[in-house]
Design a protein around this motif. Structure first.
Motif, PDB file in Angstrom:
ATOM      1  N   ARG A 121       0.825  -1.201   0.000  1.00 48.20           N
ATOM      2  CA  ARG A 121       0.000   0.000   0.000  1.00 48.20           C
ATOM      3  C   ARG A 121       0.867   1.262   0.000  1.00 48.20           C
ATOM      4  NH1 ARG A 121      -4.874   0.184   4.195  1.00 48.20           N
ATOM      5  NH2 ARG A 121      -3.370  -1.107   5.309  1.00 48.20           N
ATOM      6  N   ALA A 122       0.443   2.261  -0.769  1.00 49.45           N
ATOM      7  CA  ALA A 122       1.113   3.566  -0.804  1.00 49.45           C
ATOM      8  C   ALA A 122       0.107   4.629  -0.390  1.00 49.45           C
ATOM      9  CB  ALA A 122       1.662   3.860  -2.195  1.00 49.45           C
ATOM     10  N   ILE A 123       0.531   5.502   0.513  1.00 48.27           N
ATOM     11  CA  ILE A 123      -0.380   6.475   1.120  1.00 48.27           C
ATOM     12  C   ILE A 123       0.208   7.873   1.002  1.00 48.27           C
ATOM     13  CG2 ILE A 123      -1.529   7.178   3.271  1.00 48.27           C
ATOM     14  CD1 ILE A 123      -1.174   4.188   4.150  1.00 48.27           C
ATOM     15  N   GLN A 124      -0.568   8.794   0.483  1.00 48.22           N
ATOM     16  CA  GLN A 124      -0.157  10.192   0.366  1.00 48.22           C
ATOM     17  C   GLN A 124      -0.958  11.015   1.372  1.00 48.22           C
ATOM     18  OE1 GLN A 124       2.182  11.407  -1.577  1.00 48.22           O
ATOM     19  NE2 GLN A 124       1.804  13.579  -1.735  1.00 48.22           N
ATOM     20  N   ILE A 125      -0.258  11.757   2.232  1.00 42.52           N
ATOM     21  CA  ILE A 125      -0.912  12.603   3.232  1.00 42.52           C
ATOM     22  C   ILE A 125      -0.463  14.041   3.027  1.00 42.52           C
ATOM     23  CG2 ILE A 125      -1.203  13.092   5.695  1.00 42.52           C
ATOM     24  CD1 ILE A 125      -0.566  10.133   6.239  1.00 42.52           C
ATOM     25  N   ILE A 126      -1.411  14.935   2.836  1.00 42.88           N
ATOM     26  CA  ILE A 126      -1.118  16.352   2.658  1.00 42.88           C
ATOM     27  C   ILE A 126      -1.787  17.143   3.774  1.00 42.88           C
ATOM     28  CG2 ILE A 126      -1.344  18.372   1.168  1.00 42.88           C
ATOM     29  CD1 ILE A 126       0.445  16.405  -0.098  1.00 42.88           C
ATOM     30  N   VAL A 127      -1.006  17.930   4.490  1.00 43.64           N
ATOM     31  CA  VAL A 127      -1.552  18.891   5.459  1.00 43.64           C
ATOM     32  C   VAL A 127      -1.468  20.256   4.790  1.00 43.64           C
ATOM     33  CG1 VAL A 127      -1.394  19.849   7.775  1.00 43.64           C
ATOM     34  CG2 VAL A 127      -0.658  17.484   7.353  1.00 43.64           C
ATOM     35  N   THR A 128      -2.587  20.924   4.613  1.00 44.18           N
ATOM     36  CA  THR A 128      -2.594  22.206   3.907  1.00 44.18           C
ATOM     37  C   THR A 128      -2.929  23.362   4.855  1.00 44.18           C
ATOM     38  OG1 THR A 128      -4.954  22.215   3.295  1.00 44.18           O
ATOM     39  CG2 THR A 128      -3.446  21.005   1.861  1.00 44.18           C
ATOM     40  N   ASP A 129      -2.298  24.487   4.601  1.00 39.27           N
ATOM     41  CA  ASP A 129      -2.634  25.717   5.336  1.00 39.27           C
ATOM     42  C   ASP A 129      -3.563  26.585   4.494  1.00 39.27           C
ATOM     43  OD1 ASP A 129      -2.424  27.232   7.700  1.00 39.27           O
ATOM     44  OD2 ASP A 129      -0.991  28.595   6.761  1.00 39.27           O
ATOM     45  N   PHE A 130      -4.334  25.957   3.639  1.00 36.90           N
ATOM     46  CA  PHE A 130      -5.320  26.634   2.795  1.00 36.90           C
ATOM     47  C   PHE A 130      -6.492  25.672   2.580  1.00 36.90           C
ATOM     48  CE2 PHE A 130      -2.068  24.616   0.183  1.00 36.90           C
ATOM     49  CZ  PHE A 130      -2.823  23.782  -0.628  1.00 36.90           C
ATOM     50  N   LYS A 131      -7.617  26.210   2.161  1.00 35.50           N
ATOM     51  CA  LYS A 131      -8.786  25.391   1.864  1.00 35.50           C
ATOM     52  C   LYS A 131      -8.663  24.844   0.448  1.00 35.50           C
ATOM     53  CE  LYS A 131     -11.862  27.878   5.032  1.00 35.50           C
ATOM     54  NZ  LYS A 131     -13.115  28.662   5.174  1.00 35.50           N
ATOM     55  N   LEU A 132      -8.687  23.538   0.326  1.00 34.09           N
ATOM     56  CA  LEU A 132      -8.482  22.887  -0.966  1.00 34.09           C
ATOM     57  C   LEU A 132      -9.764  22.308  -1.555  1.00 34.09           C
ATOM     58  CD1 LEU A 132      -6.543  21.772  -3.159  1.00 34.09           C
ATOM     59  CD2 LEU A 132      -6.250  19.742  -1.699  1.00 34.09           C
ATOM     60  N   LEU A 133     -10.580  21.674  -0.730  1.00 39.66           N
ATOM     61  CA  LEU A 133     -11.732  20.927  -1.227  1.00 39.66           C
ATOM     62  C   LEU A 133     -13.046  21.648  -0.922  1.00 39.66           C
ATOM     63  CD1 LEU A 133     -10.514  17.446   0.051  1.00 39.66           C
ATOM     64  CD2 LEU A 133     -10.345  18.319  -2.287  1.00 39.66           C
ATOM     65  N   PRO A 134     -14.053  21.467  -1.785  1.00 43.04           N
ATOM     66  CA  PRO A 134     -15.354  22.131  -1.588  1.00 43.04           C
ATOM     67  C   PRO A 134     -16.239  21.394  -0.584  1.00 43.04           C
ATOM     68  CG  PRO A 134     -15.406  20.864  -3.602  1.00 43.04           C
ATOM     69  CD  PRO A 134     -13.991  20.734  -3.074  1.00 43.04           C
ATOM     70  N   LYS A 135     -15.755  21.264   0.639  1.00 37.59           N
ATOM     71  CA  LYS A 135     -16.502  20.596   1.702  1.00 37.59           C
ATOM     72  C   LYS A 135     -16.097  21.239   3.026  1.00 37.59           C
ATOM     73  CE  LYS A 135     -14.827  16.698   3.216  1.00 37.59           C
ATOM     74  NZ  LYS A 135     -14.403  15.286   3.396  1.00 37.59           N
ATOM     75  N   PRO A 136     -16.954  21.193   4.038  1.00 39.96           N
ATOM     76  CA  PRO A 136     -16.661  21.892   5.303  1.00 39.96           C
ATOM     77  C   PRO A 136     -15.697  21.150   6.221  1.00 39.96           C
ATOM     78  CG  PRO A 136     -18.833  20.884   5.401  1.00 39.96           C
ATOM     79  CD  PRO A 136     -18.352  20.702   3.996  1.00 39.96           C
ATOM     80  N   ASN A 137     -15.622  19.821   6.113  1.00 37.86           N
ATOM     81  CA  ASN A 137     -14.822  19.041   7.055  1.00 37.86           C
ATOM     82  C   ASN A 137     -13.336  19.155   6.755  1.00 37.86           C
ATOM     83  OD1 ASN A 137     -14.249  17.339   9.158  1.00 37.86           O
ATOM     84  ND2 ASN A 137     -14.695  15.459   8.037  1.00 37.86           N
ATOM     85  N   TYR A 138     -12.511  19.183   7.805  1.00 41.99           N
ATOM     86  CA  TYR A 138     -11.067  19.343   7.645  1.00 41.99           C
ATOM     87  C   TYR A 138     -10.378  18.044   7.240  1.00 41.99           C
ATOM     88  CZ  TYR A 138     -10.509  16.992  12.170  1.00 41.99           C
ATOM     89  OH  TYR A 138     -10.536  16.077  13.187  1.00 41.99           O
ATOM     90  N   TYR A 139     -11.039  16.896   7.399  1.00 43.96           N
ATOM     91  CA  TYR A 139     -10.428  15.579   7.174  1.00 43.96           C
ATOM     92  C   TYR A 139     -11.074  14.899   5.979  1.00 43.96           C
ATOM     93  CZ  TYR A 139      -9.193  10.654   8.164  1.00 43.96           C
ATOM     94  OH  TYR A 139      -8.749   9.362   8.090  1.00 43.96           O
ATOM     95  N   SER A 140     -10.247  14.467   5.026  1.00 40.04           N
ATOM     96  CA  SER A 140     -10.756  13.749   3.854  1.00 40.04           C
ATOM     97  C   SER A 140      -9.855  12.567   3.546  1.00 40.04           C
ATOM     98  CB  SER A 140     -10.812  14.667   2.625  1.00 40.04           C
ATOM     99  OG  SER A 140     -11.634  15.789   2.846  1.00 40.04           O
TER     100      SER A 140
END
Length: 297
Positions: A121-140
């Motif tokens: 398995r390969a896993i990519q984790i991005i922590v952003t200091d900006f809003k990226l996705l059109p949803k209210p939750n911080y975790y995706s």
């Protein structure tokens, strides 16, 4: 983008480095592997006990090595590969960039002709200091699934996006472990200290960021990285503004093409890699290379 979190010097003797600075983020978790494992276990839906560094680019960069990769690549005890990044700036092709990084990480397992069954398995984790996705939750969390019934095609692909600006905390005692970690990454010194009083893990994190912030060389490189990122952002904005102006003045396809060429050359002159330029434009890597070659031959 802030490198140092400043507080009342009568209360705090040390100005803490900002963990949203990608160099500080990387340095912090390289020096405290057990904290990295704890952080990852609050994100993933399975538990890991090892997180060994697997990439030579993980060496701490020198002050004059401003293009060093600031992501963390680790391998777990079961061979899963995880790439963790702190990102301060977005662009239109950011999701595609995530997929590209994941694909390269997954493909590099096959350097010895492994059978497909031996890939992990390969896993990519991005922590952003900006809003990226059109949803209210911080975790995706993203996987390849059947759009009809949600069946997972393969567990080998996982993408996580953690958006710091969407984290909304009112009571420290009511937040979960992941929220504590994310708040620790973005919060001021007073809040970090409060978190340290609520959790033994956060106390260790507080001690580590204090030690890191008292190291003159680390502070010097963190500030250098901060200024470099600011300058890079300004150069990109200047190049894009110039391109928009050229395209507007021409008002034709030829003008738009010329504008893109100007943007490419300006970004390349600012030290941006060909791959990153291609990711940020509609041109292929081959076309970007040809434009640069024609300019400088």
């Amino acid at each position: 983008m802030v490198c140092l979190i400043r507080e009342d010097k009568m209360v705090y003797r040390t100005e803490l480095l900002d963990l949203r600075n990608d160099f500080v983020f990387k340095s912090f978790f390289i020096r405290a592997n057990h904290l990295l494992i704890d952080f990852l276990n609050t994100i993933l839906d399975f538990t890991i006990v090892k997180a060994d560094l697997i990439d030579s680019n993980l060496e701490l960069m020198h002050s004059d090595d401003k293009f060093s990769m600031m992501d963390l690549k680790v391998e777990t005890e079961k061979g899963e590969r995880i790439n963790i990044e702190m990102q301060l700036q977005s662009h239109e092709a950011f999701p595609e960039r995530m997929l590209m990084y994941w694909a390269k990480m997954y493909a590099t397992q096959d350097n010895k002709g492994k059978s497909y069954k031996k890939l992990n398995r390969a896993i990519q984790i991005i922590v952003t200091d900006f809003k990226l996705l059109p949803k209210p939750n911080y975790y995706s969390k993203f996987q390849i699934i059947d759009s009809e019934d949600g069946t997972v095609f393969s567990e080998h692909l996982e993408l996580y996006v953690l958006e710091l600006p969407k984290l909304n905390v009112s009571q420290l005692k009511q937040i979960n472990k992941l929220e504590k970690w994310l708040l620790f990454l973005k919060a001021d010194q007073k809040t970090k200290e409060a978190l340290a009083m609520e959790s033994s893990v956060m106390k260790e994190a507080w001690d580590e960021i204090e030690r890191l912030s008292q190291d003159p060389k680390t502070v010097e490189i963190a500030l250098s990285r901060e200024f470099f990122l600011r300058d890079q952002l300004q150069r990109e904005e200047d190049a894009l503004n110039k391109g928009h102006k050229l395209g507007k003045e021409e008002g034709r396809e030829e003008g738009r093409e010329e504008a893109k060429v100007e943007v490419i050359l300006s970004l390349y002159g600012s030290g941006i890699s060909v791959q990153k330029i291609a990711e940020a434009t509609t041109f292929s890597i081959e076309k970007v290379e040809k434009i640069i070659e024609n300019k400088f031959k």
